[in-house]
Design an enzyme around this catalytic site. Structure first.
Site, PDB file in Angstrom:
ATOM      1  N   ARG A 304       0.837  -1.205   0.000  1.00 17.28           N
ATOM      2  CA  ARG A 304       0.000   0.000   0.000  1.00 17.28           C
ATOM      3  C   ARG A 304       0.874   1.259   0.000  1.00 17.28           C
ATOM      4  NH1 ARG A 304      -5.402   1.491   0.358  1.00 17.28           N
ATOM      5  NH2 ARG A 304      -6.099  -0.643   0.670  1.00 17.28           N
ATOM      6  N   GLU A 705      -9.835   5.546   6.949  1.00 23.09           N
ATOM      7  CA  GLU A 705      -8.392   5.813   7.017  1.00 23.09           C
ATOM      8  C   GLU A 705      -7.920   7.101   6.327  1.00 23.09           C
ATOM      9  OE1 GLU A 705      -7.899   1.748   5.349  1.00 23.09           O
ATOM     10  OE2 GLU A 705      -6.111   1.758   6.601  1.00 23.09           O
TER      11      GLU A 705
HETATM   12  N1  MTE Z   1     -12.657   4.612  14.193  1.00 21.73           N
HETATM   13  C1  MTE Z   1     -12.782   4.241  15.477  1.00 21.73           C
HETATM   14  N2  MTE Z   1     -13.568   4.962  16.293  1.00 21.73           N
HETATM   15  N3  MTE Z   1     -12.116   3.164  15.983  1.00 21.73           N
HETATM   16  C2  MTE Z   1     -11.276   2.411  15.190  1.00 21.73           C
HETATM   17  O1  MTE Z   1     -10.696   1.440  15.653  1.00 21.73           O
HETATM   18  N4  MTE Z   1     -10.282   2.115  12.964  1.00 21.73           N
HETATM   19  C3  MTE Z   1      -9.909   2.776  11.713  1.00 21.73           C
HETATM   20  C4  MTE Z   1     -11.127   3.452  11.088  1.00 21.73           C
HETATM   21  N5  MTE Z   1     -11.786   4.272  12.069  1.00 21.73           N
HETATM   22  C5  MTE Z   1     -11.108   2.795  13.819  1.00 21.73           C
HETATM   23  C6  MTE Z   1     -11.868   3.905  13.355  1.00 21.73           C
HETATM   24  C7  MTE Z   1      -9.343   1.871  10.722  1.00 21.73           C
HETATM   25  S1  MTE Z   1      -7.694   1.510  10.791  1.00 21.73           S
HETATM   26  C8  MTE Z   1     -10.101   1.339   9.722  1.00 21.73           C
HETATM   27  S2  MTE Z   1      -9.431   0.352   8.536  1.00 21.73           S
HETATM   28  C9  MTE Z   1     -11.548   1.588   9.637  1.00 21.73           C
HETATM   29  O2  MTE Z   1     -12.014   2.438  10.674  1.00 21.73           O
HETATM   30  C10 MTE Z   1     -12.262   0.253   9.707  1.00 21.73           C
HETATM   31  O3  MTE Z   1     -13.636   0.379   9.708  1.00 21.73           O
HETATM   32  P1  MTE Z   1     -14.482   0.598   8.367  1.00 21.73           P
HETATM   33  O4  MTE Z   1     -13.889  -0.277   7.324  1.00 21.73           O
HETATM   34  O5  MTE Z   1     -15.838   0.189   8.766  1.00 21.73           O
HETATM   35  O6  MTE Z   1     -14.353   2.044   8.036  1.00 21.73           O
HETATM   36  N1  HPA Z   2      -5.680  -2.736   4.065  1.00 22.95           N
HETATM   37  C1  HPA Z   2      -5.900  -3.177   5.309  1.00 22.95           C
HETATM   38  N2  HPA Z   2      -5.755  -4.421   5.665  1.00 22.95           N
HETATM   39  C2  HPA Z   2      -5.359  -5.298   4.749  1.00 22.95           C
HETATM   40  C3  HPA Z   2      -5.114  -4.915   3.433  1.00 22.95           C
HETATM   41  C4  HPA Z   2      -5.288  -3.573   3.076  1.00 22.95           C
HETATM   42  O1  HPA Z   2      -5.086  -3.146   1.924  1.00 22.95           O
HETATM   43  N3  HPA Z   2      -4.720  -6.003   2.758  1.00 22.95           N
HETATM   44  C5  HPA Z   2      -4.731  -7.008   3.655  1.00 22.95           C
HETATM   45  N4  HPA Z   2      -5.123  -6.584   4.846  1.00 22.95           N
HETATM   46 MO1  MOS Z   3      -7.275  -0.406   9.221  1.00 22.53          MO
HETATM   47  S1  MOS Z   3      -5.231  -0.110   9.394  1.00 22.53           S
HETATM   48  O1  MOS Z   3      -7.084  -1.168   7.631  1.00 22.53           O
HETATM   49  O2  MOS Z   3      -7.479  -1.690  10.290  1.00 22.53           O
END
Ligand code: MTE
Ligand code: HPA
Ligand code: MOS
Length: 752
Positions: A304, A705
């Site tokens: 990534r 993210e």
């Molecule tokens: N928001 C909160 N409150 N707590 C979390 O742990 N994780 C982040 C983001 N926002 C997180 C968060 C990360 S690393 C990711 S990948 C996404 O939420 C995952 O959730 P989603 O795919 O439903 O957005």
């Molecule tokens: N993002 C987060 N988690 C993952 C990914 C990615 O692109 N690929 C495998 N695990």
């Molecule tokens: Mo988020 S770093 O893809 O859990």
């Protein structure tokens, strides 16, 4: 009406894995961990631990019935170290006791006949020693070698990007319950239930159908529980399986900080060539990723980084190489942004240097090179509906950065002590798992006889609001109000083979699967409604708990329709599968379409440095962000604000320190400073208007993210403020820009 997850959280009623009551006969586990960064050992001494009051058993690698391997992508991670330890904090024995205190006391008394070996902590040193997780990878576009000589200016330099601790509110946790049939029910605080299920099955030797992983909600994950919840679930499962009693394991904050991995620090060399108008001609970088002691997700994270090497800019000639370097630190892991923010930092630093060389404002360079429709990214993808410029323009219109620039210059001219600075940061973030196979999800929907709806998906709720978003999708699809819908805990028994809730795809993938499941149910109900109303099926609409004809003349309550459908033996349940269409990626050429779409945005970050005290603070962040057609504006704003603050913390105050033996020094919230209400800036978040997104569920975009990347602006804003004090000094690109670093930069001759 059932209160939603948010209401439970706000009222303190939400139960986390660690809150689940331990059933009668339940035991507690704690780990004995390596005191050394690299050592061989032959024998584990457990006698003293076993003699500790309350201790029931001490398990070592020899007690593992199945495979001693919990690696996800690579098989280089034992559950309990065997003959060799490769970082400080690596578990090598598991102590199970009547109380958590007794388990911890027992763990302190385990020892081994350590034979220390040399250890490496630095990514470049590991690279030089050939300690790599996999061979380096290169993404390339155009022919950089042919254009350097044509550049008006070429800047080159080195960048150091620090690590960060996740500081999820809830530490890692698992509770394993043996079943009467020999199976296991594991409550795990994981983002990846199926990864945990597979690992528990491998460790115990059980088939996966005998292992249920259940997740109610996480007190935050931020990537830290994508891969590293597996360890704790497997430890609890191993103990429960051996002792046939419920077992809970829950490291305290300091243990969690010492044992678990963090964001990958990167070291990088870059070269950026620009023409006389400030257009980027060529960019080259070498990224050294500090993976820590095992692969974990490092190679996916590295990939990534490569995908995001050009960030939101178009650069016609690019060559970026990245190496995942094996060191003797706890294995670094996923953290919001998944390697992208590190790569973006390198390019943003290069842009600052190029701006210095050309005597231009970085903003001019940034704006000139923003991505447009038709541009190609360094992996060959031409993104659709590029909104890099739309967001930038909206930011300029709304927040007038050039006026701020003039104000700041006027202020700095007459204020010797408080110096202000600013930075702009654009975002372009690819949505989808870079591992194409993970871009699938399943949802199970039931309509009960009273009309209430239950939905299970693979999505893990961790505070990001994914369950509420799924609820919104289901409500929309069935024409119901949200109170009729309940989103269930995540369980591998109800939905199998789930992808991690990660890569910001939770709502996209699981929401779309839920949408499909509800469409199936609706397709079954519509003919029943049509016959009840005596109209053709095409004229039946579902809205606000009523089923009506297009002209609203006739209507039928949802409850009466459901009752009638049941009476007519029509299915009220559906399981649907969704796989993001159109994705492909060629790992030989490193080209393809790995992402469903991209998220765009732009931010203005302003900060102040106190030249007398040598401290910095971020005053204001203004954002224009593309959420598509938001599924829930409050949630999306919360995600953006939280990500920005998390990014600012990483860039300014969060400083991971180890001693020369690889022991973590910053192992508590007293020695590791995260943002708090006092240090958080004023924030203005504007969601980009008229932003549809056909590839997203109900036209929405993922949000989790990407906005973390705005936080990088904190570094450059403070650097800007510092440069106004000492324009002669060449800036250093080494995060975090902590007060300690600001002070030593301003006063290089003062003892600290
Ligand atoms: N928001 C909160 N409150 N707590 C979390 O742990 N994780 C982040 C983001 N926002 C997180 C968060 C990360 S690393 C990711 S990948 C996404 O939420 C995952 O959730 P989603 O795919 O439903 O957005
Ligand atoms: N993002 C987060 N988690 C993952 C990914 C990615 O692109 N690929 C495998 N695990
Ligand atoms: Mo988020 S770093 O893809 O859990």
């Amino acid at each position: 009406m059932t209160p939603d997850s948010q209401a439970l959280l706000a009222r303190g009623l939400a139960q986390f894995t660690g809150d689940l009551p331990l059933p009668a006969g339940g035991l507690h586990a704690a780990v004995a961990v390596s005191p050394l960064a690299h050592a061989a050992f032959g024998r584990v001494e457990t006698t003293a631990a076993c003699a500790e009051p309350g201790v029931v058993a001490v398990l070592t690698a020899a007690d593992i019935p199945g495979l001693n391997d919990i690696g996800n992508l690579f098989h280089d991670e034992p559950l309990l170290a065997d003959k060799v330890v490769v970082c400080v904090g690596q578990p090598y024995a598991l102590v199970i006791a009547e109380s958590a205190e007794a388990a911890r006391r027992g763990a302190q008394r385990v020892s081994a006949d350590w034979e220390p070996r040399p250890a490496l902590f630095d990514a470049r040193e590991a690279f030089a020693a050939g300690a790599l997780i996999q061979p380096p990878r290169t993404f390339a576009l155009g022919r950089p070698d042919e254009v350097w000589s044509r550049c008006h200016a070429v800047v080159a330099g080195r960048v150091e990007i620090g690590s960060a601790e996740h500081v999820y509110l809830e530490t890692q946790c698992a509770l394993a319950l043996p079943r009467d049939d020999g199976g296991l029910h594991v409550h795990s605080a994981t983002q990846s239930p199926s990864v945990v299920q597979k690992a528990v099955a491998a460790v115990t030797g059980l088939p996966m159908h005998r292992v249920e992983i259940e997740v109610a909600r996480l007190g935050g994950g931020f990537g830290g529980k994508e891969d590293q919840a597996t360890l704790w679930a497997c430890l609890a499962a191993l103990a429960a399986w051996k002792l046939k009693r419920p077992v809970r394991i829950r490291p305290d904050r300091r243990e969690d900080m010492r044992i678990t991995g963090k964001r990958h620090p990167y070291s990088a060399d870059y070269r950026l060539g620009v023409d006389a108008d400030g257009r980027f001609l060529a960019y080259e970088a070498f990224l050294y990723q500090n993976a820590g002691c095992s692969a974990d997700l490092s190679t996916a994270i590295l990939e990534r980084s490569l995908f995001h090497a050009a960030s939101a800019y178009f650069i016609p000639n690019v060559r970026v190489t990245a190496a995942s370097c094996r060191t003797n630190l706890p294995s670094n892991t996923a953290f919001r942004g998944f390697g992208a923010p590190q790569a973006v930092f390198v390019l943003e630093a290069a842009i600052r240097e190029a701006a210095r060389a050309l005597q231009l404002s970085p903003h001019v360079l940034q704006q000139r090179n923003l991505l447009r429709d038709g541009d190609t990214l360094p992996y060959g993808m031409q993104p659709d509906r590029v909104r890099a410029r739309a967001c930038w323009q909206a930011l300029e219109n709304r927040f007038r950065p050039e006026e701020h620039r003039r104000d700041i210059e006027a202020w700095n001219a007459v204020n010797p002590r408080y110096r202000r600075g600013m930075a702009l940061i654009p975002v372009c973030f690819g949505i989808g798992f870079t591992a194409t196979l993970l871009n699938q999800a399943e949802a199970l929907a039931h309509v009960y006889a009273d009309g209430s709806v239950s939905v299970t998906t693979g999505a893990v709720e961790m505070g990001q609001g994914v369950h509420d978003k799924i609820r919104a999708v289901v409500a929309h699809t069935l024409g119901l109000t949200r109170d009729r819908i309940h989103v269930e805990t995540t369980s591998t028994l109800r939905v199998a083979n789930v992808s991690p809730t990660a890569a910001s795809t939770g709502a996209d993938l699981n929401g779309e699967a839920a949408h499909q499941a509800c469409l199936t149910i609706r397709r079954g109900l519509a003919p029943v409604a049509a016959s009840m109303l005596g109209v053709p099926v095409e004229s039946v609409t579902f809205a606000e708990n009523w089923i009506s004809t297009a002209d609203q003349e006739l209507a039928l309550s949802w409850e009466s329709l459901v009752a009638e459908a049941y009476a007519r033996r029509v299915s009220l349940s559906a399981l649907a599968h969704y796989a993001t269409p159109g994705l492909s990626f060629n790992h030989a050429s490193n080209t393809g379409k790995p992402f469903a779409y991209h998220v765009y945005g732009a931010a203005l970050i302003e900060g102040t440095v106190d030249a007398l005290r040598g401290t910095g603070r971020i005053d204001r962040v203004s954002v224009v962000h593309d959420c598509g057609q938001s599924l829930d504006e409050q949630t999306d704003r919360g995600q953006i604000e939280g990500a920005v603050v998390q990014g600012i913390g990483w860039m300014t105050s969060e400083d991971i320190r180890h001693d020369a033996q690889g022991r973590l020094l910053s192992d508590s919230l007293a020695s590791y400073k995260i943002p708090d209400l006092r240090s958080a800036p004023e924030m203005d978040v504007v969601l980009l208007e008229d932003a549809d997104n056909p590839p997203g569920v109900l036209n929405s975009k993922a949000v989790g993210e990407p906005p973390l990347i705005y936080g990088l602006g904190a570094y450059f804003a403070l650097l800007d403020a510092m440069s106004s004090l000492r324009p002669d000094v060449r800036p250093e690109y080494r995060t975090p820009m902590s007060s300690e670093r600001i002070f030593t930069w301003l006063y290089p001759d003062e003892p600290v």
